[in-house]
Design a protein around this motif. Sequence first.
Motif, PDB file in Angstrom:
ATOM      1  N   GLU A  78       0.866  -1.097   0.106  1.00  0.00           N
ATOM      2  CA  GLU A  78       0.136   0.076  -0.059  1.00  0.00           C
ATOM      3  C   GLU A  78       0.927   1.209   0.018  1.00  0.00           C
ATOM      4  OE1 GLU A  78      -2.432  -0.251   3.402  1.00  0.00           O
ATOM      5  OE2 GLU A  78      -3.608  -1.867   2.714  1.00  0.00           O
ATOM      6  N   ALA A  79       0.260   2.397  -0.603  1.00  0.00           N
ATOM      7  CA  ALA A  79       1.125   3.459  -0.676  1.00  0.00           C
ATOM      8  C   ALA A  79       1.017   4.180   0.640  1.00  0.00           C
ATOM      9  CB  ALA A  79       0.590   4.430  -1.786  1.00  0.00           C
ATOM     10  N   SER A  86       9.405   7.884   8.320  1.00  0.00           N
ATOM     11  CA  SER A  86      10.456   8.768   7.695  1.00  0.00           C
ATOM     12  C   SER A  86      10.555   8.811   5.986  1.00  0.00           C
ATOM     13  CB  SER A  86      11.886   8.265   8.132  1.00  0.00           C
ATOM     14  OG  SER A  86      12.271   7.056   7.969  1.00  0.00           O
ATOM     15  N   GLU A  87      10.139   7.517   5.534  1.00  0.00           N
ATOM     16  CA  GLU A  87      10.315   7.400   4.061  1.00  0.00           C
ATOM     17  C   GLU A  87       9.436   8.454   3.518  1.00  0.00           C
ATOM     18  OE1 GLU A  87      10.230   3.464   2.562  1.00  0.00           O
ATOM     19  OE2 GLU A  87      11.226   2.698   3.967  1.00  0.00           O
ATOM     20  N   GLY A  88       8.194   8.952   4.049  1.00  0.00           N
ATOM     21  CA  GLY A  88       7.485  10.113   3.488  1.00  0.00           C
ATOM     22  C   GLY A  88       6.423   9.486   2.646  1.00  0.00           C
ATOM     23  N   PRO A  89       5.529  10.363   2.295  1.00  0.00           N
ATOM     24  CA  PRO A  89       4.633  10.039   1.034  1.00  0.00           C
ATOM     25  C   PRO A  89       5.430   9.865  -0.102  1.00  0.00           C
ATOM     26  CG  PRO A  89       3.932  12.227   2.260  1.00  0.00           C
ATOM     27  CD  PRO A  89       5.475  11.858   2.613  1.00  0.00           C
ATOM     28  N   GLY A  90       4.666   8.736  -0.942  1.00  0.00           N
ATOM     29  CA  GLY A  90       5.390   7.983  -2.142  1.00  0.00           C
ATOM     30  C   GLY A  90       5.881   6.819  -1.939  1.00  0.00           C
ATOM     31  N   ALA A  91       6.289   6.421  -0.756  1.00  0.00           N
ATOM     32  CA  ALA A  91       6.706   5.218  -0.402  1.00  0.00           C
ATOM     33  C   ALA A  91       5.554   4.075  -0.159  1.00  0.00           C
ATOM     34  CB  ALA A  91       7.544   5.293   1.004  1.00  0.00           C
ATOM     35  N   PHE A  92       6.152   2.859  -0.169  1.00  0.00           N
ATOM     36  CA  PHE A  92       5.276   1.885  -0.043  1.00  0.00           C
ATOM     37  C   PHE A  92       5.252   1.018   1.100  1.00  0.00           C
ATOM     38  CE2 PHE A  92       5.027   3.176  -4.471  1.00  0.00           C
ATOM     39  CZ  PHE A  92       3.461   3.254  -4.735  1.00  0.00           C
ATOM     40  N   ALA A  93       4.117   0.455   1.791  1.00  0.00           N
ATOM     41  CA  ALA A  93       4.330  -0.185   3.138  1.00  0.00           C
ATOM     42  C   ALA A  93       3.735  -1.603   2.654  1.00  0.00           C
ATOM     43  CB  ALA A  93       3.350   0.301   4.041  1.00  0.00           C
ATOM     44  N   THR A  94       4.222  -2.735   3.652  1.00  0.00           N
ATOM     45  CA  THR A  94       3.831  -4.046   3.462  1.00  0.00           C
ATOM     46  C   THR A  94       2.905  -4.036   4.562  1.00  0.00           C
ATOM     47  OG1 THR A  94       5.562  -4.690   1.965  1.00  0.00           O
ATOM     48  CG2 THR A  94       4.266  -6.325   3.281  1.00  0.00           C
ATOM     49  N   GLY A 161       7.144  -2.305  -3.637  1.00  0.00           N
ATOM     50  CA  GLY A 161       7.783  -1.269  -4.047  1.00  0.00           C
ATOM     51  C   GLY A 161       6.794  -0.406  -5.062  1.00  0.00           C
ATOM     52  N   GLY A 162       5.396  -0.837  -5.125  1.00  0.00           N
ATOM     53  CA  GLY A 162       4.397  -0.198  -5.909  1.00  0.00           C
ATOM     54  C   GLY A 162       4.552  -0.559  -7.439  1.00  0.00           C
ATOM     55  N   VAL A 163       5.162  -1.816  -7.495  1.00  0.00           N
ATOM     56  CA  VAL A 163       4.963  -2.231  -8.971  1.00  0.00           C
ATOM     57  C   VAL A 163       3.626  -2.805  -9.428  1.00  0.00           C
ATOM     58  CG1 VAL A 163       6.190  -3.989 -10.834  1.00  0.00           C
ATOM     59  CG2 VAL A 163       7.727  -3.007  -9.066  1.00  0.00           C
ATOM     60  N   ALA A 164       3.112  -2.191 -10.487  1.00  0.00           N
ATOM     61  CA  ALA A 164       1.911  -2.531 -11.012  1.00  0.00           C
ATOM     62  C   ALA A 164       1.889  -3.552 -11.984  1.00  0.00           C
ATOM     63  CB  ALA A 164       1.286  -1.252 -11.722  1.00  0.00           C
ATOM     64  N   ALA A 165       1.049  -4.452 -11.928  1.00  0.00           N
ATOM     65  CA  ALA A 165       0.710  -5.465 -12.860  1.00  0.00           C
ATOM     66  C   ALA A 165       0.813  -5.193 -14.287  1.00  0.00           C
ATOM     67  CB  ALA A 165      -0.555  -6.346 -12.455  1.00  0.00           C
TER      68      ALA A 165
END
Length: 340
Positions: A78-79, A86-94, A161-165
Amino acid sequence: MSTPAFAFNTLTQPSSTTTQTLPSNFDASAALLLAQCCGLTYTQYAQGTALTSTQIASALTAMSGYTYTLVASFTGVEAMGPGAASEGPGAFATVPYGFALQASQGGTPAFNILALRGTLSWAEWFSDANVIPVAFALDSVDTSTGHVHGGFYGAYTLGAGGVAASSNNLRPSGSIAAQVQAAMTSLYNNAQNTALPLYVTGHSLGAALSVLCAMDVAVNSAKLISADGLSLYSFACPRVSGGLFSSPTQFVTNFQKQVPNNFHIANMADVIPTLPLPALQLGSLALDYYQVFSNTLSYCAQLGSVASNHSLAENYLPYATQLQSGYSSAQSNASLKKAG
């Protein structure tokens, strides 16, 4: 204010659309067990770690004589938004999204379960609101399977890492879709296991994901599981099959063919199964959505709030308990109907 206790309310429905018998092949004990599994998906998310054998054993009480082994813990990508670490907006969490279990009786494998959870984070709410349909591309045999809710499909297929299909990478690493495929290989790792039934389940967003998961398994794991061994039990599922420039019912037709043992349990006082709206007008374009199920078990329990009416713990688990106890649907004012 305390939440009202679970109670049925009278549900008035045309007699032509109701019946007082359960759908063929519906297993009330399995339905309660799977509702309990849905409850465990929320426990998993809350603690942020894999479920323990003690947690599983204490929660899954619907069917006696079975022991349960955790085969896989599913995570979603998820974004991260405002207020993120600390990674801030635009990073992705599991984040935890569900699990795969194998049930055994007397040391012999008996059946398998895949369970997925409902909406809990702001990113998931944004996914729920992404109603533009996309093609169900995971069917590598038939490219005309149909179109589904874009947000749900994205949640199921988004990779680390937000890699889309994409057409070249239908199951990015870290996606729920990739993890389901790996879990199926683990659950059905020898010829004898192909006889084991598989139950797929979920509540709310998890129910929508379970539809995609069941279809994924049906079209891509046919060599691992017998054709009649797959069953889907969903709770409070939103509409999944959609169309904008395509037929909104094409996925419905193909889904019911591939997953004939599909059951939807829906509270008529719950707004989520009515969403997205069946017909949305986007300028001059019509966006249509449909439920995918052959069999819907509908009942009415108005607990006084949107949250309580949709709640697994307050509404759907008590109803599944009623089903398992063998009550008369006429006495409960519940209606069992074919999905239209």
